[in-house]
Scaffold this motif. Structure first.
Motif, mmCIF file in Angstrom:
data_model
loop_
_atom_site.group_PDB
_atom_site.id
_atom_site.type_symbol
_atom_site.label_atom_id
_atom_site.label_comp_id
_atom_site.label_asym_id
_atom_site.label_seq_id
_atom_site.Cartn_x
_atom_site.Cartn_y
_atom_site.Cartn_z
ATOM 1 N N LEU A 22 0.820 -1.216 0.000
ATOM 2 C CA LEU A 22 0.000 0.000 0.000
ATOM 3 C C LEU A 22 0.853 1.264 0.000
ATOM 4 O O LEU A 22 0.414 2.314 -0.471
ATOM 5 C CB LEU A 22 -0.945 -0.003 1.198
ATOM 6 C CG LEU A 22 -2.069 -1.037 1.128
ATOM 7 C CD1 LEU A 22 -2.811 -1.110 2.456
ATOM 8 C CD2 LEU A 22 -3.033 -0.724 -0.014
ATOM 9 N N ASN A 23 2.085 1.165 0.512
ATOM 10 C CA ASN A 23 3.005 2.306 0.532
ATOM 11 C C ASN A 23 3.827 2.419 -0.746
ATOM 12 O O ASN A 23 4.753 3.226 -0.819
ATOM 13 C CB ASN A 23 3.947 2.224 1.731
ATOM 14 C CG ASN A 23 3.338 2.818 2.970
ATOM 15 O OD1 ASN A 23 2.481 3.684 2.884
ATOM 16 N ND2 ASN A 23 3.780 2.364 4.124
ATOM 17 N N GLY A 24 3.530 1.591 -1.752
ATOM 18 C CA GLY A 24 4.224 1.707 -3.029
ATOM 19 C C GLY A 24 5.389 0.763 -3.230
ATOM 20 O O GLY A 24 6.124 0.891 -4.202
ATOM 21 N N GLN A 25 5.593 -0.167 -2.332
ATOM 22 C CA GLN A 25 6.649 -1.170 -2.477
ATOM 23 C C GLN A 25 5.970 -2.521 -2.706
ATOM 24 O O GLN A 25 5.727 -3.262 -1.748
ATOM 25 C CB GLN A 25 7.525 -1.212 -1.224
ATOM 26 C CG GLN A 25 8.684 -2.155 -1.309
ATOM 27 C CD GLN A 25 9.488 -2.183 -0.005
ATOM 28 O OE1 GLN A 25 9.282 -1.397 0.910
ATOM 29 N NE2 GLN A 25 10.403 -3.125 0.075
ATOM 30 N N PRO A 26 5.632 -2.853 -3.953
ATOM 31 C CA PRO A 26 4.903 -4.097 -4.224
ATOM 32 C C PRO A 26 5.604 -5.326 -3.640
ATOM 33 O O PRO A 26 6.831 -5.415 -3.644
ATOM 34 C CB PRO A 26 4.869 -4.168 -5.747
ATOM 35 C CG PRO A 26 5.012 -2.757 -6.193
ATOM 36 C CD PRO A 26 5.932 -2.122 -5.178
ATOM 37 N N THR A 27 4.807 -6.238 -3.124
ATOM 38 C CA THR A 27 5.319 -7.476 -2.559
ATOM 39 C C THR A 27 4.480 -8.635 -3.083
ATOM 40 O O THR A 27 3.378 -8.446 -3.580
ATOM 41 C CB THR A 27 5.256 -7.471 -1.015
ATOM 42 O OG1 THR A 27 3.904 -7.313 -0.613
ATOM 43 C CG2 THR A 27 6.079 -6.347 -0.417
ATOM 44 N N VAL A 28 5.020 -9.818 -2.963
ATOM 45 C CA VAL A 28 4.295 -11.024 -3.358
ATOM 46 C C VAL A 28 4.158 -11.909 -2.127
ATOM 47 O O VAL A 28 5.143 -12.197 -1.442
ATOM 48 C CB VAL A 28 5.031 -11.783 -4.490
ATOM 49 C CG1 VAL A 28 4.323 -13.091 -4.812
ATOM 50 C CG2 VAL A 28 5.119 -10.914 -5.736
ATOM 51 N N LEU A 49 0.798 -7.719 -4.096
ATOM 52 C CA LEU A 49 0.128 -6.716 -3.275
ATOM 53 C C LEU A 49 0.759 -5.364 -3.572
ATOM 54 O O LEU A 49 1.981 -5.225 -3.551
ATOM 55 C CB LEU A 49 0.273 -7.059 -1.794
ATOM 56 C CG LEU A 49 -0.154 -8.474 -1.383
ATOM 57 C CD1 LEU A 49 0.190 -8.725 0.077
ATOM 58 C CD2 LEU A 49 -1.624 -8.684 -1.644
ATOM 59 N N SER A 50 -0.084 -4.368 -3.861
ATOM 60 C CA SER A 50 0.438 -3.046 -4.221
ATOM 61 C C SER A 50 -0.486 -1.959 -3.694
ATOM 62 O O SER A 50 -1.359 -2.219 -2.878
ATOM 63 C CB SER A 50 0.565 -2.943 -5.744
ATOM 64 O OG SER A 50 -0.727 -2.831 -6.326
ATOM 65 N N GLU A 55 -3.126 -6.714 -6.607
ATOM 66 C CA GLU A 55 -2.976 -6.246 -7.984
ATOM 67 C C GLU A 55 -3.017 -7.401 -8.985
ATOM 68 O O GLU A 55 -3.566 -7.269 -10.067
ATOM 69 C CB GLU A 55 -1.654 -5.494 -8.137
ATOM 70 C CG GLU A 55 -1.430 -4.928 -9.516
ATOM 71 C CD GLU A 55 -0.161 -4.116 -9.595
ATOM 72 O OE1 GLU A 55 0.627 -4.348 -10.528
ATOM 73 O OE2 GLU A 55 0.049 -3.232 -8.727
ATOM 74 N N LYS A 56 -2.411 -8.530 -8.610
ATOM 75 C CA LYS A 56 -2.359 -9.663 -9.526
ATOM 76 C C LYS A 56 -2.452 -10.965 -8.738
ATOM 77 O O LYS A 56 -1.792 -11.130 -7.719
ATOM 78 C CB LYS A 56 -1.059 -9.650 -10.328
ATOM 79 C CG LYS A 56 -0.947 -10.806 -11.295
ATOM 80 C CD LYS A 56 0.349 -10.777 -12.063
ATOM 81 C CE LYS A 56 0.391 -11.990 -12.981
ATOM 82 N NZ LYS A 56 1.708 -12.194 -13.560
#
Length: 92
Positions: A22-28, A49-50, A55-56
Motif C-alpha cells: 500500500l506504501n508503493g513497495q509491491p510485494t508477493v 500486493l500493491s 494487484e495480480k
C-alpha cells in the motif's frame, strides 16, 4: 504456546507485506482470495500486493501429476467448506 506465536508471527509478516504494498513497495505473498484459479471461489495462491491492494493473482504454476490428483480430490470438500463459510457470513 508455539502455535499461537507462529500464527501471530505469520500475521505480522503478512500485515507488513500489505502495508509495504500500500506504501508503493509491491510485494508477493501467498494470499487466500476470491479467484478463478481453481473451481473453488476462493483459493490461496501467490498474489502481488500493491497500492491497488491485490494487484495480480498468480496461477498455480506447474503441478506434478501427484499434485494434480490431490488438488482434484480435495476440491469437493474445499468448495463445500467455502459455501458453508459464505452462508455463515451472510447469516451473521
Amino acid at each position: 504456546g508455539s502455535a499461537t506465536l507462529s500464527m501471530a508471527y505469520a500475521a505480522a509478516l503478512f500485515a507488513d507485506s500489505c502495508l509495504r504494498g500500500l506504501n508503493g513497495q509491491p510485494t508477493v505473498e501467498c494470499t487466500y482470495v476470491e479467484s478463478t484459479v481453481t473451481d473453488a471461489p476462493f483459493f490461496a495462491t501467490k498474489c502481488k500486493l500493491s497500492t491497488e491492494g491485490v494487484e495480480k493473482i498468480n496461477g498455480l504454476g506447474d503441478l506434478s501429476d501427484y499434485e494434480k490428483e490431490g488438488l482434484k480430490a480435495m476440491m469437493p470438500e474445499l468448495i463445500a467448506q467455502i459455501e458453508k463459510g459464505v452462508e455463515f457470513a451472510k447469516a451473521n
